[in-house]
Design an enzyme around this catalytic site. Structure first.
Site, PDB file in Angstrom:
ATOM      1  N   ASN A   1      20.119  -8.647 -12.414  1.00  0.00           N
ATOM      2  CA  ASN A   1      20.474  -7.842 -11.216  1.00  0.00           C
ATOM      3  C   ASN A   1      20.485  -8.771 -10.038  1.00  0.00           C
ATOM      4  OD1 ASN A   1      20.191  -6.086  -8.858  1.00  0.00           O
ATOM      5  ND2 ASN A   1      17.915  -5.406  -9.252  1.00  0.00           N
TER       6      ASN A   1
ATOM      7  N   ARG B   1      22.736  -4.634 -13.579  1.00  0.00           N
ATOM      8  CA  ARG B   1      22.613  -3.278 -12.940  1.00  0.00           C
ATOM      9  C   ARG B   1      23.761  -3.431 -11.740  1.00  0.00           C
ATOM     10  NH1 ARG B   1      18.831  -2.731  -7.486  1.00  0.00           N
ATOM     11  NH2 ARG B   1      18.609  -0.747  -7.332  1.00  0.00           N
TER      12      ARG B   1
ATOM     13  N   HIS C   1      18.564   5.133  -7.540  1.00  0.00           N
ATOM     14  CA  HIS C   1      17.432   5.058  -8.449  1.00  0.00           C
ATOM     15  C   HIS C   1      17.423   5.682  -9.531  1.00  0.00           C
ATOM     16  CE1 HIS C   1      14.432   4.395  -4.584  1.00  0.00           C
ATOM     17  NE2 HIS C   1      14.863   3.319  -4.985  1.00  0.00           N
TER      18      HIS C   1
ATOM     19  N   HIS D   1      10.071   8.776  -7.189  1.00  0.00           N
ATOM     20  CA  HIS D   1       9.979   7.242  -7.105  1.00  0.00           C
ATOM     21  C   HIS D   1       9.542   6.899  -5.698  1.00  0.00           C
ATOM     22  CE1 HIS D   1      11.859   3.355  -8.156  1.00  0.00           C
ATOM     23  NE2 HIS D   1      11.733   3.150  -6.845  1.00  0.00           N
ATOM     24  N   LEU D   2       8.275   6.432  -5.643  1.00  0.00           N
ATOM     25  CA  LEU D   2       7.791   6.059  -4.176  1.00  0.00           C
ATOM     26  C   LEU D   2       7.538   4.713  -4.110  1.00  0.00           C
ATOM     27  CD1 LEU D   2       5.350   9.252  -4.143  1.00  0.00           C
ATOM     28  CD2 LEU D   2       7.930   9.142  -3.508  1.00  0.00           C
TER      29      LEU D   2
ATOM     30  N   GLY E   1      11.823   1.784  -0.933  1.00  0.00           N
ATOM     31  CA  GLY E   1      12.757   3.066  -1.059  1.00  0.00           C
ATOM     32  C   GLY E   1      12.038   3.900  -1.686  1.00  0.00           C
TER      33      GLY E   1
ATOM     34  N   ARG F   1      13.256   3.122   6.338  1.00  0.00           N
ATOM     35  CA  ARG F   1      14.332   4.075   6.493  1.00  0.00           C
ATOM     36  C   ARG F   1      13.907   5.558   6.966  1.00  0.00           C
ATOM     37  NH1 ARG F   1      16.697   3.282   0.617  1.00  0.00           N
ATOM     38  NH2 ARG F   1      16.599   0.876   0.928  1.00  0.00           N
TER      39      ARG F   1
ATOM     40  N   ASP G   1       4.454  -1.149   4.747  1.00  0.00           N
ATOM     41  CA  ASP G   1       3.815  -1.458   3.451  1.00  0.00           C
ATOM     42  C   ASP G   1       2.482  -0.399   3.425  1.00  0.00           C
ATOM     43  OD1 ASP G   1       1.586  -2.191   1.599  1.00  0.00           O
ATOM     44  OD2 ASP G   1       2.988  -4.161   1.281  1.00  0.00           O
ATOM     45  N   PHE G   2       2.409   0.458   2.451  1.00  0.00           N
ATOM     46  CA  PHE G   2       1.352   1.562   2.618  1.00  0.00           C
ATOM     47  C   PHE G   2       0.022   0.911   2.708  1.00  0.00           C
ATOM     48  CE2 PHE G   2       4.972   4.090   2.031  1.00  0.00           C
ATOM     49  CZ  PHE G   2       4.503   5.273   2.723  1.00  0.00           C
ATOM     50  N   ARG G   3      -0.357  -0.221   2.078  1.00  0.00           N
ATOM     51  CA  ARG G   3      -1.562  -0.804   1.826  1.00  0.00           C
ATOM     52  C   ARG G   3      -2.148  -1.103   3.328  1.00  0.00           C
ATOM     53  NH1 ARG G   3       0.262  -4.572  -2.916  1.00  0.00           N
ATOM     54  NH2 ARG G   3       2.076  -4.303  -1.628  1.00  0.00           N
TER      55      ARG G   3
ATOM     56  N   GLU H   1       2.711   4.568  -8.319  1.00  0.00           N
ATOM     57  CA  GLU H   1       1.781   3.976  -9.370  1.00  0.00           C
ATOM     58  C   GLU H   1       0.447   3.484  -9.085  1.00  0.00           C
ATOM     59  OE1 GLU H   1       4.299   0.891 -11.226  1.00  0.00           O
ATOM     60  OE2 GLU H   1       5.908   2.046 -11.179  1.00  0.00           O
ATOM     61  N   ASN H   2       0.449   3.317  -7.717  1.00  0.00           N
ATOM     62  CA  ASN H   2      -0.866   2.640  -7.434  1.00  0.00           C
ATOM     63  C   ASN H   2      -1.600   3.260  -6.223  1.00  0.00           C
ATOM     64  OD1 ASN H   2      -0.627  -0.133  -8.815  1.00  0.00           O
ATOM     65  ND2 ASN H   2       1.400  -0.148  -7.516  1.00  0.00           N
TER      66      ASN H   2
ATOM     67  N   GLU I   1      12.836  -0.284 -14.964  1.00  0.00           N
ATOM     68  CA  GLU I   1      14.310  -0.098 -14.840  1.00  0.00           C
ATOM     69  C   GLU I   1      15.084  -1.153 -15.789  1.00  0.00           C
ATOM     70  OE1 GLU I   1      15.542   1.057 -10.640  1.00  0.00           O
ATOM     71  OE2 GLU I   1      13.541  -0.102 -10.576  1.00  0.00           O
TER      72      GLU I   1
HETATM   73  P1  ADP Z   1      10.695  -1.408  -3.635  1.00  0.00           P
HETATM   74  O1  ADP Z   1      10.851  -1.841  -5.213  1.00  0.00           O
HETATM   75  O2  ADP Z   1      11.426  -0.220  -3.300  1.00  0.00           O
HETATM   76  O3  ADP Z   1      10.631  -2.613  -2.721  1.00  0.00           O
HETATM   77  P2  ADP Z   1       7.949  -1.336  -4.669  1.00  0.00           P
HETATM   78  O4  ADP Z   1       8.297  -0.020  -5.929  1.00  0.00           O
HETATM   79  O5  ADP Z   1       7.589  -2.467  -5.054  1.00  0.00           O
HETATM   80  O6  ADP Z   1       9.047  -0.986  -3.690  1.00  0.00           O
HETATM   81  O7  ADP Z   1       6.698  -0.412  -3.738  1.00  0.00           O
HETATM   82  C1  ADP Z   1       6.299  -1.008  -2.712  1.00  0.00           C
HETATM   83  C2  ADP Z   1       5.416  -0.032  -1.863  1.00  0.00           C
HETATM   84  O8  ADP Z   1       4.225   0.095  -2.866  1.00  0.00           O
HETATM   85  C3  ADP Z   1       4.637  -0.719  -0.598  1.00  0.00           C
HETATM   86  O9  ADP Z   1       4.910   0.101   0.198  1.00  0.00           O
HETATM   87  C4  ADP Z   1       3.265  -1.005  -1.107  1.00  0.00           C
HETATM   88  O10 ADP Z   1       2.468  -0.824  -0.091  1.00  0.00           O
HETATM   89  C5  ADP Z   1       3.167   0.199  -1.988  1.00  0.00           C
HETATM   90  N1  ADP Z   1       1.891  -0.462  -3.052  1.00  0.00           N
HETATM   91  C6  ADP Z   1       1.994  -1.159  -3.721  1.00  0.00           C
HETATM   92  N2  ADP Z   1       0.650  -1.400  -4.344  1.00  0.00           N
HETATM   93  C7  ADP Z   1       0.187  -0.468  -3.604  1.00  0.00           C
HETATM   94  C8  ADP Z   1      -1.412   0.116  -3.776  1.00  0.00           C
HETATM   95  N3  ADP Z   1      -2.348  -0.649  -4.439  1.00  0.00           N
HETATM   96  N4  ADP Z   1      -1.787   0.800  -2.921  1.00  0.00           N
HETATM   97  C9  ADP Z   1      -0.896   1.489  -1.995  1.00  0.00           C
HETATM   98  N5  ADP Z   1       0.491   1.140  -2.023  1.00  0.00           N
HETATM   99  C10 ADP Z   1       0.820   0.221  -2.703  1.00  0.00           C
END
Ligand code: ADP
Length: 397
Positions: A7, A91, A180, A208-209, A212, A241, A283-285, A334-335, A384
């Site tokens: 990629n 890719r 995606h 797919h969250l 992006g 975005r 970043d959601f964390r 996933e997380n 992927e």
């Molecule tokens: P991309 O590939 O589009 O860059 P990812 O699939 O790696 O993105 O996802 C990144 C997002 O997932 C970030 O916003 C990050 O905060 C969130 N994320 C990853 N781990 C966690 C977690 N344990 N809790 C909450 N959000 C998470």
């Protein structure tokens, strides 16, 4: 059969070497800062420490050369000779309307790829550059292009045509393409396997969250609707975005803030989404942390994000006249236990019943709905690279 998955970005090259006898990862890595000072290659073999090689990499060809050296290296390598690699899967972000599936790369395909470059000016040119460099170094190895857009080529015209003058579709190819695709295809296939039901019998909504983010309606194995559009800007609110907004806002902002098209584009792509709303982070964390500490705008950003996901789930259930399974994937899907719970709250009219204990899972495959839930909910980590390798094997035969 060993397959190398590649990629290429404008200054990066991500790779994985997979053994397709048992779908296992042999090595993976990333060459960064290609063409920029301070370039390096990070290489990782499962079970061993990561190796970092600092070396000047003026172009992608140099990165491929270093990658091939390390793959056959006596100490850090995993193969004896590059001839063990049976095929390379690349890719490619945008396949336009030309590619409705993966394709074996030859000179004619390369020409068509150049023709599609206009549609994804940021992504396709580096993808093409990577393929060219790889072909030069491995001229006898069959190569396959796997497109982010291909899975969505089954959308019906009433889903992909924008209500704009039709001539723009004809002249410039302005339509919904969706992205995606490799991820949506992989997780929907895995979901069917985990549910032990035929793929062709299920109506699945894949979410797919990640940074992006996009959602797809997969109706009996075919993508029939998806949130991203002509570009990856449409649909959900994302990290930076804006997702779908009233198109009139663009002209309004240009006039009020005296901005160029490029400046507005930059705001919509890089300074909007949950970062724009919260002012805290993309970043959601960080957002979850700030919200717990009482930051109202961080909480609002989380609410806006979850609300949009939920409204698309409703919309796509209508599109498919029902839904059998909802799948969460990518970083956040996933997380984030709390985000999944928030999205699924109030979906009981669809027969969604989350099992709170089962939902307490991060980064692994699991059915998180209750046993009797009419609509099943699953977490499926996306892969992927494995999907690209599988497509490559299918095409090479
Ligand atoms: P991309 O590939 O589009 O860059 P990812 O699939 O790696 O993105 O996802 C990144 C997002 O997932 C970030 O916003 C990050 O905060 C969130 N994320 C990853 N781990 C966690 C977690 N344990 N809790 C909450 N959000 C998470």
């Amino acid at each position: 059969m060993k397959v190398l998955v590649v990629n290429c970005g404008s200054s990066s090259l991500k790779y994985q070497l997979l053994n397709m006898e048992n779908d296992t990862l042999m090595a993976k890595g990333l060459a960064e800062r290609i063409g920029i000072e301070g370039s390096r290659l990070k290489h990782e073999v499962p079970g061993k420490d990561e190796v970092v090689i600092e070396k000047e990499l003026p172009d992608h060809k140099a990165a491929f050369k270093l990658l091939s050296d390390i793959l056959v290296d006596k100490e850090r390598g995993v193969i004896d000779d590059m001839s063990e690699i049976a095929a390379v899967g690349h890719r490619v972000v945008h396949g336009g309307e030309k590619f409705s599936g993966s394709v074996r790369i030859n000179d004619e395909v390369m020409k068509t790829l150049y023709d599609c470059a206009d549609l994804a000016p940021l992504h396709n040119p580096p993808n093409i550059m990577g393929i060219e460099a790889c072909r030069q170094l491995m001229p006898d190895v069959p190569m396959v292009g796997v497109f982010d857009t291909a899975f969505h080529q089954t959308l019906p015209d009433y889903a992909y045509i924008y209500p704009l003058p039709y001539e723009y579709y004809e002249k410039y190819g302005i339509r919904k393409y969706g992205f995606h695709g490799t991820s949506h295809k992989y997780v929907s296939l895995r979901a069917a396997q985990l549910l032990e039901k035929p793929y062709e019998s299920l109506k699945i909504i894949t979410c797919h969250l990640g940074n992006g983010a996009s959602i797809t309606a997969v109706d009996r194995g075919k993508s029939v609707e998806t949130t991203m559009g002509f570009t990856p800007l449409e649909g959900l609110a994302m990290g930076t975005r804006c997702g779908s907004i009233d198109a009139a806002i663009v002209a309004f902002l240009m006039e009020k803030e005296n901005m160029t098209a490029e400046q507005v584009n930059d705001i919509l792509n890089k300074r909007s989404g949950v970062l724009g709303i919260s002012g805290v982070s993309s970043d959601f964390r960080d957002l979850e942390q700030a919200a717990t500490e009482g930051n109202k705008r961080a909480q609002m950003a989380i609410n806006v994000f979850a609300y949009r996901v939920k409204s698309y789930i409703g919309s796509y259930s209508a599109v498919m006249n029902g839904v059998d399974a909802i799948v969460f994937t990518a970083g956040l899907g996933e997380n984030s236990v709390s985000m999944r719970e928030k999205i699924c709250e109030g979906l009981d009219y669809l027969g969604v019943e989350i099992d709170r204990e089962a939902n307490n899972v991060r980064g692994r495959e699991k059915i998180i709905s209750k046993a009797g839930s009419k609509t099943q909910v699953l977490v499926v980590p996306t892969n992927e690279e494995l999907m690209i390798a599988k497509e490559t094997v299918d095409i090479i035969g």
